[in-house]
Scaffold this active site. Sequence first.
Site, short mmCIF file in Angstrom:
data_model
loop_
_atom_site.label_atom_id
_atom_site.label_comp_id
_atom_site.label_asym_id
_atom_site.label_seq_id
_atom_site.Cartn_x
_atom_site.Cartn_y
_atom_site.Cartn_z
N GLY A 10 0.84 -1.20 0.00
CA GLY A 10 0.00 0.00 0.00
C GLY A 10 0.86 1.24 0.00
O GLY A 10 2.10 1.16 -0.05
N PHE A 11 0.21 2.38 0.09
CA PHE A 11 0.91 3.66 0.09
C PHE A 11 1.88 3.74 1.28
O PHE A 11 3.10 3.87 1.11
CB PHE A 11 -0.14 4.77 0.13
CG PHE A 11 0.32 6.08 0.65
CD1 PHE A 11 1.34 6.78 0.00
CD2 PHE A 11 -0.25 6.63 1.79
CE1 PHE A 11 1.78 8.00 0.48
CE2 PHE A 11 0.18 7.86 2.27
CZ PHE A 11 1.20 8.54 1.62
N ASP A 31 0.16 -8.77 0.97
CA ASP A 31 -0.78 -7.75 0.50
C ASP A 31 -1.69 -8.41 -0.54
O ASP A 31 -1.22 -9.15 -1.40
CB ASP A 31 -0.01 -6.58 -0.15
CG ASP A 31 -0.85 -5.31 -0.21
OD1 ASP A 31 -0.41 -4.30 0.35
OD2 ASP A 31 -1.94 -5.34 -0.83
N GLY A 36 -3.72 -1.63 -2.30
CA GLY A 36 -2.29 -1.50 -2.61
C GLY A 36 -2.08 -1.86 -4.07
O GLY A 36 -3.02 -2.24 -4.77
N LEU A 76 -0.61 -3.20 8.86
CA LEU A 76 -1.11 -2.03 8.14
C LEU A 76 -2.32 -2.37 7.27
O LEU A 76 -3.03 -1.48 6.81
CB LEU A 76 -0.01 -1.47 7.22
CG LEU A 76 0.96 -0.43 7.76
CD1 LEU A 76 1.61 -0.87 9.07
CD2 LEU A 76 2.05 -0.13 6.74
N THR A 95 -12.78 -6.71 7.30
CA THR A 95 -11.31 -6.71 7.11
C THR A 95 -10.63 -6.13 8.34
O THR A 95 -9.63 -6.66 8.82
CB THR A 95 -10.91 -5.84 5.90
OG1 THR A 95 -11.71 -6.19 4.80
CG2 THR A 95 -9.45 -5.98 5.55
N TYR A 149 -15.94 2.75 10.23
CA TYR A 149 -14.47 2.68 10.15
C TYR A 149 -13.88 3.00 11.52
O TYR A 149 -13.04 2.25 12.04
CB TYR A 149 -13.98 3.67 9.09
CG TYR A 149 -12.48 3.73 8.94
CD1 TYR A 149 -11.76 2.59 8.64
CD2 TYR A 149 -11.80 4.94 9.08
CE1 TYR A 149 -10.37 2.65 8.50
CE2 TYR A 149 -10.42 5.01 8.93
CZ TYR A 149 -9.72 3.86 8.63
OH TYR A 149 -8.36 3.92 8.50
N LYS A 153 -11.85 0.33 13.99
CA LYS A 153 -10.48 0.58 14.44
C LYS A 153 -10.42 0.71 15.97
O LYS A 153 -9.43 0.32 16.58
CB LYS A 153 -9.94 1.85 13.78
CG LYS A 153 -9.57 1.65 12.31
CD LYS A 153 -8.41 0.68 12.21
CE LYS A 153 -7.80 0.66 10.83
NZ LYS A 153 -6.58 -0.17 10.78
#
Length: 351
Positions: A10-11, A31, A36, A76, A95, A149, A153
């Site tokens: 990913g970034f 990944d 990504g 991540l 996820t 979200y 988290k």
Amino acid sequence: MHIFITGGAGFLGSHLTELLLAQGDDVWVLDDLSTGSIENIEHIKNHPSFHYRVDSVMNAPLVAELVDRCDAIFHLAAAVGVRLIVESPVRTIETNIRGTEIVLQAAAKKKKRVLITSTSEVYGKSEKLPFREGDDLVSGPPTKGRWSYACSKAIDEFLSLAYWKERRLPVTIVRLFNTVGPRQTGRYGMVVPNFVRQALNGEPITVFGTGKQSRCFGYVGDVVEALSKLIRTQNAVGEIFNIGNDEEVSIKELAHRIRRITQSQSEIVYVPYDQAYEEGFEDMPRRVPSLEKIGQCIGYRPKTSLDEIIEKVVEFERNRRAGATPLAASASSLKMPVSVMQQSSPPAAQP
Ligand code: UDP
């Protein structure tokens, strides 16, 4: 160190991978290339200390195998980006919760050092600025998709600290505040790459709402340095840290700065939230981190200003459009022979 990174293509993950390889670590990346992309790691695929698997963090036996191989884990892999969250809430929740559960379970069996990435979204509607790690988290209702979200988290954070308290798993949690830089795609709604793309195309720059809402943008290079230090710091175990920048800017001002830096003639237009996202969408008016705790723990202070960040993103985007391989510039920092780097193909065009 042998390091396992979930979401390493990913970034953020690809920048972290580069830094760790340059520091001499051995890196294993997992990944599924959902958000990504292989282009992000194309230039390091042939590095002798780099290994990767294209698979999901939901593949528990594979996660366990990679945890076994490594000394430390950066988790991540997550569903990120407000647009993706609003459009795919099932994927976001599953996820983010199940993926973290799998990583923590595997790490706990072998007592491996783990760093879990959370988000400034968990502060939600809190108005007590700047946000401090011990503050209350103020969520919106479950009928408004965005909050799934933050809640997913927040559950990851609770679970991580539960593993630390009950099973002595050495875990650190970081709350990332609007991290930006080269390679971030605007596809999932992130504002900086979107505005830069619009400005370079001469298209209208779309400010959502009034543009008076503000954010603080942290440079990805500063952030990954902090992540690498935290995982090697004993005092960071069992703790939560904000990471980012505390230079606050309104989204309207951001649009003007990007237009100035790109010397674009783009018009700045204002789009109501319910057209930009969904009916009843709730945005945060301000979001500013306190960086006191991470400053005390590892001496962290952001080094890169917002103008410098914008310049780096613009340069990357211009190089990408010109078909150059801007990523190959990191050959020397990766301690790789340039001949190996040149085997990489240029990043694919993004919309
Ligand atoms: N935003 C905007 N135009 C865009 C994309 C985003 O005005 O094309 C706004 C968005 O409504 C928010 C801010 O920019 O107020 C930051 O959005 P982003 O999705 O990058 O991150 P967030 O802080 O919402 O997680």
